[in-house]
Design a protein around this motif. Structure first.
Motif, PDB file in Angstrom:
ATOM      1  N   LYS A 275       0.805  -1.224   0.000  1.00 54.19           N
ATOM      2  CA  LYS A 275       0.000   0.000   0.000  1.00 54.19           C
ATOM      3  C   LYS A 275       0.834   1.268   0.000  1.00 54.19           C
ATOM      4  O   LYS A 275       1.691   1.442   0.881  1.00 54.19           O
ATOM      5  N   LEU A 276       0.552   2.154  -0.965  1.00 52.79           N
ATOM      6  CA  LEU A 276       1.133   3.496  -0.936  1.00 52.79           C
ATOM      7  C   LEU A 276       0.100   4.387  -0.271  1.00 52.79           C
ATOM      8  O   LEU A 276      -1.013   4.537  -0.784  1.00 52.79           O
ATOM      9  N   ILE A 277       0.465   4.972   0.887  1.00 47.80           N
ATOM     10  CA  ILE A 277      -0.559   5.749   1.590  1.00 47.80           C
ATOM     11  C   ILE A 277      -0.255   7.254   1.623  1.00 47.80           C
ATOM     12  O   ILE A 277      -1.069   8.034   2.095  1.00 47.80           O
ATOM     13  N   LEU A 278       0.926   7.619   1.097  1.00 40.39           N
ATOM     14  CA  LEU A 278       1.284   9.035   1.131  1.00 40.39           C
ATOM     15  C   LEU A 278       2.258   9.352  -0.010  1.00 40.39           C
ATOM     16  O   LEU A 278       3.153   8.554  -0.304  1.00 40.39           O
ATOM     17  N   ALA A 279       2.055  10.517  -0.631  1.00 39.92           N
ATOM     18  CA  ALA A 279       2.982  10.930  -1.688  1.00 39.92           C
ATOM     19  C   ALA A 279       3.162  12.438  -1.639  1.00 39.92           C
ATOM     20  O   ALA A 279       2.360  13.164  -1.031  1.00 39.92           O
TER      21      ALA A 279
ATOM     22  N   LYS B 203       7.389  19.620   4.249  1.00 37.19           N
ATOM     23  CA  LYS B 203       7.256  19.653   5.713  1.00 37.19           C
ATOM     24  C   LYS B 203       6.061  18.792   6.151  1.00 37.19           C
ATOM     25  O   LYS B 203       6.164  17.956   7.053  1.00 37.19           O
ATOM     26  N   ASP B 204       4.943  18.988   5.465  1.00 35.79           N
ATOM     27  CA  ASP B 204       3.742  18.185   5.778  1.00 35.79           C
ATOM     28  C   ASP B 204       4.017  16.706   5.537  1.00 35.79           C
ATOM     29  O   ASP B 204       3.571  15.838   6.288  1.00 35.79           O
ATOM     30  N   PHE B 205       4.732  16.430   4.442  1.00 37.21           N
ATOM     31  CA  PHE B 205       5.032  15.034   4.094  1.00 37.21           C
ATOM     32  C   PHE B 205       5.744  14.356   5.267  1.00 37.21           C
ATOM     33  O   PHE B 205       5.312  13.288   5.725  1.00 37.21           O
ATOM     34  N   PHE B 206       6.800  14.997   5.791  1.00 35.44           N
ATOM     35  CA  PHE B 206       7.564  14.309   6.834  1.00 35.44           C
ATOM     36  C   PHE B 206       6.811  14.245   8.165  1.00 35.44           C
ATOM     37  O   PHE B 206       6.987  13.295   8.924  1.00 35.44           O
ATOM     38  N   SER B 207       5.964  15.243   8.431  1.00 33.88           N
ATOM     39  CA  SER B 207       5.206  15.101   9.688  1.00 33.88           C
ATOM     40  C   SER B 207       4.188  13.968   9.558  1.00 33.88           C
ATOM     41  O   SER B 207       3.920  13.245  10.526  1.00 33.88           O
ATOM     42  N   LEU B 208       3.661  13.748   8.327  1.00 29.71           N
ATOM     43  CA  LEU B 208       2.738  12.615   8.127  1.00 29.71           C
ATOM     44  C   LEU B 208       3.483  11.271   8.148  1.00 29.71           C
ATOM     45  O   LEU B 208       2.929  10.259   8.579  1.00 29.71           O
ATOM     46  N   VAL B 209       4.734  11.283   7.701  1.00 29.14           N
ATOM     47  CA  VAL B 209       5.549  10.045   7.749  1.00 29.14           C
ATOM     48  C   VAL B 209       5.609   9.564   9.197  1.00 29.14           C
ATOM     49  O   VAL B 209       5.430   8.383   9.504  1.00 29.14           O
ATOM     50  N   LYS B 210       5.821  10.537  10.093  1.00 26.06           N
ATOM     51  CA  LYS B 210       5.923  10.199  11.517  1.00 26.06           C
ATOM     52  C   LYS B 210       4.558   9.764  12.067  1.00 26.06           C
ATOM     53  O   LYS B 210       4.424   8.715  12.689  1.00 26.06           O
ATOM     54  N   LYS B 211       3.555  10.582  11.774  1.00 19.29           N
ATOM     55  CA  LYS B 211       2.214  10.336  12.313  1.00 19.29           C
ATOM     56  C   LYS B 211       1.646   8.996  11.837  1.00 19.29           C
ATOM     57  O   LYS B 211       1.048   8.240  12.611  1.00 19.29           O
ATOM     58  N   LYS B 212       1.858   8.685  10.566  1.00 23.54           N
ATOM     59  CA  LYS B 212       1.273   7.465   9.994  1.00 23.54           C
ATOM     60  C   LYS B 212       2.163   6.240  10.179  1.00 23.54           C
ATOM     61  O   LYS B 212       1.858   5.159   9.676  1.00 23.54           O
ATOM     62  N   LYS B 213       3.291   6.445  10.862  1.00 25.45           N
ATOM     63  CA  LYS B 213       4.241   5.346  11.097  1.00 25.45           C
ATOM     64  C   LYS B 213       4.573   4.605   9.789  1.00 25.45           C
ATOM     65  O   LYS B 213       4.369   3.388   9.664  1.00 25.45           O
ATOM     66  N   ILE B 214       5.051   5.373   8.837  1.00 22.18           N
ATOM     67  CA  ILE B 214       5.394   4.802   7.520  1.00 22.18           C
ATOM     68  C   ILE B 214       6.557   3.807   7.657  1.00 22.18           C
ATOM     69  O   ILE B 214       7.541   4.080   8.352  1.00 22.18           O
TER      70      ILE B 214
ATOM     71  N   LYS C 115      17.796  11.437   5.129  1.00 26.08           N
ATOM     72  CA  LYS C 115      18.014  11.841   6.525  1.00 26.08           C
ATOM     73  C   LYS C 115      16.681  12.127   7.231  1.00 26.08           C
ATOM     74  O   LYS C 115      16.411  11.602   8.320  1.00 26.08           O
ATOM     75  N   LYS C 116      15.838  12.924   6.605  1.00 19.58           N
ATOM     76  CA  LYS C 116      14.550  13.280   7.215  1.00 19.58           C
ATOM     77  C   LYS C 116      13.671  12.039   7.400  1.00 19.58           C
ATOM     78  O   LYS C 116      12.917  11.938   8.367  1.00 19.58           O
ATOM     79  N   SER C 117      13.754  11.102   6.469  1.00 18.91           N
ATOM     80  CA  SER C 117      12.945   9.873   6.584  1.00 18.91           C
ATOM     81  C   SER C 117      13.402   9.058   7.789  1.00 18.91           C
ATOM     82  O   SER C 117      12.576   8.593   8.589  1.00 18.91           O
ATOM     83  N   LEU C 118      14.706   8.905   7.930  1.00 19.14           N
ATOM     84  CA  LEU C 118      15.229   8.104   9.051  1.00 19.14           C
ATOM     85  C   LEU C 118      14.866   8.764  10.385  1.00 19.14           C
ATOM     86  O   LEU C 118      14.408   8.097  11.317  1.00 19.14           O
ATOM     87  N   ILE C 119      15.043  10.089  10.434  1.00 16.59           N
ATOM     88  CA  ILE C 119      14.728  10.833  11.668  1.00 16.59           C
ATOM     89  C   ILE C 119      13.250  10.652  12.034  1.00 16.59           C
ATOM     90  O   ILE C 119      12.900  10.567  13.207  1.00 16.59           O
ATOM     91  N   ASN C 120      12.393  10.562  11.016  1.00 18.67           N
ATOM     92  CA  ASN C 120      10.946  10.438  11.274  1.00 18.67           C
ATOM     93  C   ASN C 120      10.478   8.986  11.370  1.00 18.67           C
ATOM     94  O   ASN C 120       9.285   8.691  11.240  1.00 18.67           O
ATOM     95  N   GLY C 121      11.428   8.091  11.575  1.00 21.57           N
ATOM     96  CA  GLY C 121      11.082   6.713  11.941  1.00 21.57           C
ATOM     97  C   GLY C 121      10.823   5.750  10.798  1.00 21.57           C
ATOM     98  O   GLY C 121      10.287   4.666  11.022  1.00 21.57           O
ATOM     99  N   ALA C 122      11.207   6.131   9.562  1.00 18.21           N
ATOM    100  CA  ALA C 122      10.943   5.230   8.427  1.00 18.21           C
ATOM    101  C   ALA C 122      12.244   4.645   7.879  1.00 18.21           C
ATOM    102  O   ALA C 122      13.314   5.249   7.998  1.00 18.21           O
ATOM    103  N   ASN C 123      12.124   3.466   7.280  1.00 20.37           N
ATOM    104  CA  ASN C 123      13.211   2.949   6.451  1.00 20.37           C
ATOM    105  C   ASN C 123      13.135   3.669   5.117  1.00 20.37           C
ATOM    106  O   ASN C 123      12.120   4.320   4.815  1.00 20.37           O
ATOM    107  N   VAL C 124      14.175   3.514   4.302  1.00 23.27           N
ATOM    108  CA  VAL C 124      14.203   4.235   3.032  1.00 23.27           C
ATOM    109  C   VAL C 124      14.507   3.277   1.883  1.00 23.27           C
ATOM    110  O   VAL C 124      15.301   2.351   2.030  1.00 23.27           O
ATOM    111  N   ILE C 125      13.825   3.526   0.756  1.00 27.09           N
ATOM    112  CA  ILE C 125      14.198   2.863  -0.500  1.00 27.09           C
ATOM    113  C   ILE C 125      14.563   4.007  -1.424  1.00 27.09           C
ATOM    114  O   ILE C 125      13.700   4.826  -1.774  1.00 27.09           O
ATOM    115  N   CYS C 126      15.840   4.132  -1.761  1.00 32.43           N
ATOM    116  CA  CYS C 126      16.268   5.301  -2.521  1.00 32.43           C
ATOM    117  C   CYS C 126      16.778   4.918  -3.900  1.00 32.43           C
ATOM    118  O   CYS C 126      17.520   3.962  -4.068  1.00 32.43           O
TER     119      CYS C 126
END
Ligand SMILES: NC(=O)c1ccc[n+]([C@@H]2O[C@H](COP(=O)([O-])OP(=O)(O)OC[C@H]3O[C@@H](n4cnc5c(N)ncnc54)[C@H](O)[C@@H]3O)[C@@H](O)[C@H]2O)c1
Length: 292
Positions: free
Chosen positions: A31-35, A59-70, A87-98
């Motif tokens: 599921k893709l839940i945020l873009a 800014k909204d994207f990364f606060s939602l990454v945290k809130k939605k536990k991406i 960096k921002k993804s890791l800080i906000n609790g997500a793994n990354v596929i880059c």
């Protein structure tokens, strides 16, 4: 967490490769839940994930990454933005596929590696050629033969006039020809032969690099170009390795490997920053030679 509770968010949804990732996520029944993309051309998302949230700003994207536990943030933005987006993804609790190139320098790669440890999250990279069956076969062959290899490599992918106006043609934004396009084959050669000992360049300009790379157990004569003149009456890319009188074509199996990358990542076996240190050391060596 069960397999299906893994969710995805994506940066760069309006771009060329962003679409490929969206289709891959859908095909894998994830599921893709945020873009997010500042350029408004993501309407195609409705055919894949009609419920997907769309952040109006980064800014909204990364606060939602945290809130939605991406679980995974997929980074499909221009190369120079990758470091900050990872960096921002890791800080906000997500793994990354880059997407490749993960970052612009070995210094940045090492910083990301430290952040992964600090935040206990992983950053996986898309270097799909490592999963090309011909490359895997070649690696086994090289190991079996245990002989010095002489290789010819042609990597020619024509880019039209649009390229000149794109971020891809700007050294600051893309890292130049070697970082933006050559990175694919530098990664493969590193995967096959390890560290480059020496490199000689015959041509080094914005559109073409030609020369010889010397590895401990191999010599590779290569041509990397985005110029049409190297393609014979066609615009079809050439990604070819000539080894012991056999031709290995990398183009046929180039575009369908994103799914394989995802499957490996979902199994916890993707390409991590520590698997890329030597690739980035080799890139640095080539970049230094280009600057000479
Ligand atoms: N693995 C491969 O074979 C392959 C192929 C092509 C591109 N790529 C890589 O994928 C990445 C994207 O390339 P592309 O060809 O899709 O480029 P692109 O220019 O088509 O797309 C990039 C998108 O990122 C968006 N963007 C810019 N700033 C952003 C931000 N702050 N937040 C969110 N989105 C932002 C742009 O608006 C654009 O829609 C690059 O790193 C490139 O090297 C990999």
């Amino acid at each position: 967490m069960t397999k299906n509770s893994k969710n995805f968010a994506l940066l760069g949804s309006s771009g060329y490769i962003g679409r490929k990732h969206v289709a891959t996520i859908k095909n894998l029944k994830k599921k893709l839940i945020l873009a997010h993309d500042p350029y408004n051309n993501s309407g195609y998302l409705d055919s894949f994930f009609p419920e997907c949230d769309f952040a109006k700003s980064e800014k909204d994207f990364f606060s939602l990454v945290k809130k939605k536990k991406i679980t995974y943030v997929v980074v499909c933005t221009p190369n120079y933005l990758h470091f900050s987006h990872i960096k921002k993804s890791l800080i906000n609790g997500a793994n990354v596929i880059c997407e490749k190139p993960t970052v612009m320098s070995i210094r940045q790669l090492k910083k990301i590696n430290k952040l992964e440890k600090k935040y206990k999250k992983k950053c996986y990279s898309i270097f799909q050629l490592r999963y090309n069956s011909n490359i895997i076969g070649l690696k086994l062959n090289i190991r079996k033969l245990k002989k010095f290899s002489n290789i010819l490599l042609n990597y020619i992918t024509y880019r039209g006039k649009w390229y000149e106006a794109s971020w891809k043609n700007n050294l600051k934004y893309s890292g130049g020809l070697i970082m933006n396009i050559g990175v694919h084959f530098v990664d493969i050669l590193t995967f096959l032969f390890g560290k480059i000992n020496k490199i000689n360049l015959d041509i080094a300009n914005k559109k073409t690099l030609k020369g010889t790379m010397h590895f401990y157990n191999a010599k590779i004569k290569f041509l990397l170009s985005i110029e049409k003149k190297f393609l014979k009456n066609t615009n079809k890319p050439i990604r070819k390795i000539q080894f012991n009188n056999s031709n290995i074509d990398l183009t046929n199996k180039f575009t369908d490997l994103h799914a394989k990358c995802y499957k490996e990542i979902l199994l916890g076996r993707g390409i991590l920053t520590e698997n890329l240190i030597l690739t980035y050391e080799n890139l640095k060596l080539i970049q230094n030679e280009i600057k000479k």
